[in-house]
Design an enzyme around this catalytic site. Structure first.
Site, PDB file in Angstrom:
ATOM      1  N   GLU A 170     -23.576 -22.841 -19.711  1.00 43.76           N
ATOM      2  CA  GLU A 170     -23.906 -23.557 -20.947  1.00 43.76           C
ATOM      3  C   GLU A 170     -24.059 -25.064 -20.757  1.00 43.76           C
ATOM      4  OE1 GLU A 170     -21.293 -22.445 -24.127  1.00 43.76           O
ATOM      5  OE2 GLU A 170     -21.934 -20.378 -24.092  1.00 43.76           O
ATOM      6  N   GLU A 382     -22.070 -13.599 -21.831  1.00 45.00           N
ATOM      7  CA  GLU A 382     -20.983 -13.677 -22.822  1.00 45.00           C
ATOM      8  C   GLU A 382     -21.473 -13.147 -24.156  1.00 45.00           C
ATOM      9  OE1 GLU A 382     -19.087 -17.531 -23.395  1.00 45.00           O
ATOM     10  OE2 GLU A 382     -19.154 -17.911 -21.240  1.00 45.00           O
TER      11      GLU A 382
END
Ligand code: BG6
Length: 482
Positions: A170, A382
């Site tokens: 991220e 995720e």
């Protein structure tokens, strides 16, 4: 698209679960580990929920064998975890720390003992503080060499056993929270120019790491994990459709185009240039980015929610550094970029206690968009629900988590039917862990860990939740029984 009969998940589908070093390991100064930017940041008053830290976290550093055993009993196919740079290079560069290397050797071997495929994230936000002090970390291009050197050390040591690598976790989140919102280290606000420069450095670190890995292990699989929030236009008003296009270019394709094509989206670049905040590129960068993109094997997607884009007047709302970190539903605020878009709530969808939109169909959207724009396989690195869990008679009944995951897996299955090549699905998270800004009360795991915000609370004992047994069945039936 509608298919009468589902083909289901591929035979070799990797059912997994994920974690990150800072959020689970603890042992923050054990066996020669250096101090990370997060070790420092959490000590600044007011930065985290009830001043929680990862000093002890859930003590995975000392209990990894117990955790892996539970994974094996569950039948997990892959475990995604990150490596703490500070265990390997306590100062970010220079002397390597053998004890740190040994820890991950042991963890990898333990996983392999049970046939669990390790999926390793090179960087999940915990940068050596020494690099901050040496040259301001990501702000300085020097970090590219140190990052690649660190990554190569991992490839040399573990490349014979690790086949799946994720370079960055991220990048869009750690940079926007670090340089625009002031909520992650180094805690800067509204520094747009630096935000884009830091991103360029991270892109170069990612690209050079991909090239290094492929030189050493051409068959290894590599990608970056992007926090992807697909965006819906507010309605059929053209201004709102354009707001969606702006959002996509600046918030999604800005990163994914780099990973997949090795170039920045043109209209986003033009917009940044007009405002004097486009990053500085060096000669040769464009070539390196392209070369690496051609070698990337998958797009990693961390999927939690979708968003809505509505036109935002030039005097409209901006970015704020407020967020619901308490779990008091309804306290989140609308954010935006004046002149472009704002992101109001979607009243068709429910939200979690932390005001995250729940939208299972969004996971299919991610896969579809990546497939048609980049034609790349997808690793869902995720996906999960942060919730309050309660122990009742030694058990944790979490039907809400099961419902959340079930709905997302159903949509993922449809994405497979749609022709998307989905390689893996990792839930967030395996055990309960530290939620960076939200403390320990926001729980994500299949395995409950007995601890609260206070460092000295709880036995740290592990208890499988109902969702643990449910996921075991999902794995056993390759997603047929949900
Ligand atoms: C992702 C991160 O942003 O989402 C994880 O990669 C994080 O590290 C997860 O924990 C959930 O976010 P949060 O803020 O609820 O912990």
């Amino acid at each position: 698209m509608y298919f009468e009969k589902s083909k289901g998940f591929p035979k070799d589908f990797l059912w997994g679960s994920a974690s990150a070093a800072y959020q689970v390991e603890g042992g923050w100064d054990a066996d020669g580990k250096g101090v990370s930017n997060w070790d420092k940041f959490v000590r600044i008053p007011g930065k985290t929920f009830k001043a929680t830290t990862g000093d002890k976290a859930v003590d995975h550093y000392h209990r990894y064998k117990e955790d892996v055993k539970l994974m094996a009993e569950m039948g997990l196919k892959t475990y995604r975890f990150s490596i703490a740079w500070t265990r390997i290079y306590p100062n970010g560069n220079g002397e390597v720390n053998e004890a740190g290397l040994q820890f991950y050797d042991d963890l990898i071997n333990e996983l392999l003992k049970y046939g669990i495929e390790p999926m390793v994230t090179v960087y999940h936000w915990d940068m050596p503080q020494a690099l901050e002090e040496q040259y301001h970390g990501w702000e300085n291009r020097q970090i590219v060499d140190d990052y690649v050197n660190y990554a190569k050390t991992l490839f040399e040591r573990y490349g014979d056993r690790v086949h799946y690598w994720i370079t960055m976790n991220e990048q869009n989140i750690f940079t926007s929270f670090g340089w625009l919102k002031g909520m992650h280290p180094p805690g800067k606000e509204n520094d747009e120019k630096m935000f884009y420069q830091v991103n360029h450095h991270a892109n170069m670190a990612h690209a050079k790491t991909v090239l290094a890995l492929k030189e050493m292990y051409p068959d290894a699989k590599v990608g970056a994990s992007f926090a992807y929030s697909p965006c819906y236009g507010y309605d059929r008003k053209p201004e709102n459709a354009m707001a969606k296009a702006d959002y996509d270019d600046l918030q999604n394709y800005w990163w994914m185009d780099i990973y997949a094509y090795g170039r920045y989206p043109r209209s986003a670049w033009a917009y940044l240039e007009s405002r004097g905040v486009a990053p500085q590129m060096e000669e040769g960068d464009a070539k390196i980015l392209k070369k690496a993109a051609a070698l990337v094997d998958f797009m990693g997607v961390n999927y939690y929610q979708t968003c809505v884009a509505e036109y935002n007047d030039i005097n409209g709302v901006g970015m704020t550094n407020t967020m619901n970190t308490t779990g008091e539903k309804g306290t989140a605020q609308v954010q935006g970029v004046p002149g472009l878009y704002k992101n109001p709530a979607n009243d068709f969808l429910p939200t979690t206690d932390w005001d995250w939109t729940i939208d299972p169909m969004g996971i299919r959207m991610c896969c579809r968009d990546i497939t048609s724009r980049y034609d790349l396989p997808v690793v869902i690195s995720e996906n999960g629900l942060g919730a309050f869990d309660k122990v009742e008679d030694g058990k944790i009944h979490d039907p809400y988590r099961i419902a959340y995951l079930k709905a997302h897996i159903e949509e993922l299955k449809k994405a497979c039917d749609d022709g998307c090549r989905v390689l893996a699905y990792c839930t967030w998270s395996y055990t309960d862990l530290l939620s960076w800004l939200n403390g320990y009360q926001k729980r994500y795991g299949f395995v409950y860990v007995d601890r609260e915000e206070d460092e000295n609370s709880g036995t740290l004992n592990r208890i499988p939740k109902d969702s643990y047994y449910w996921y075991k069945k999902v794995i056993e039936t390759n997603g047929e029984e949900l």
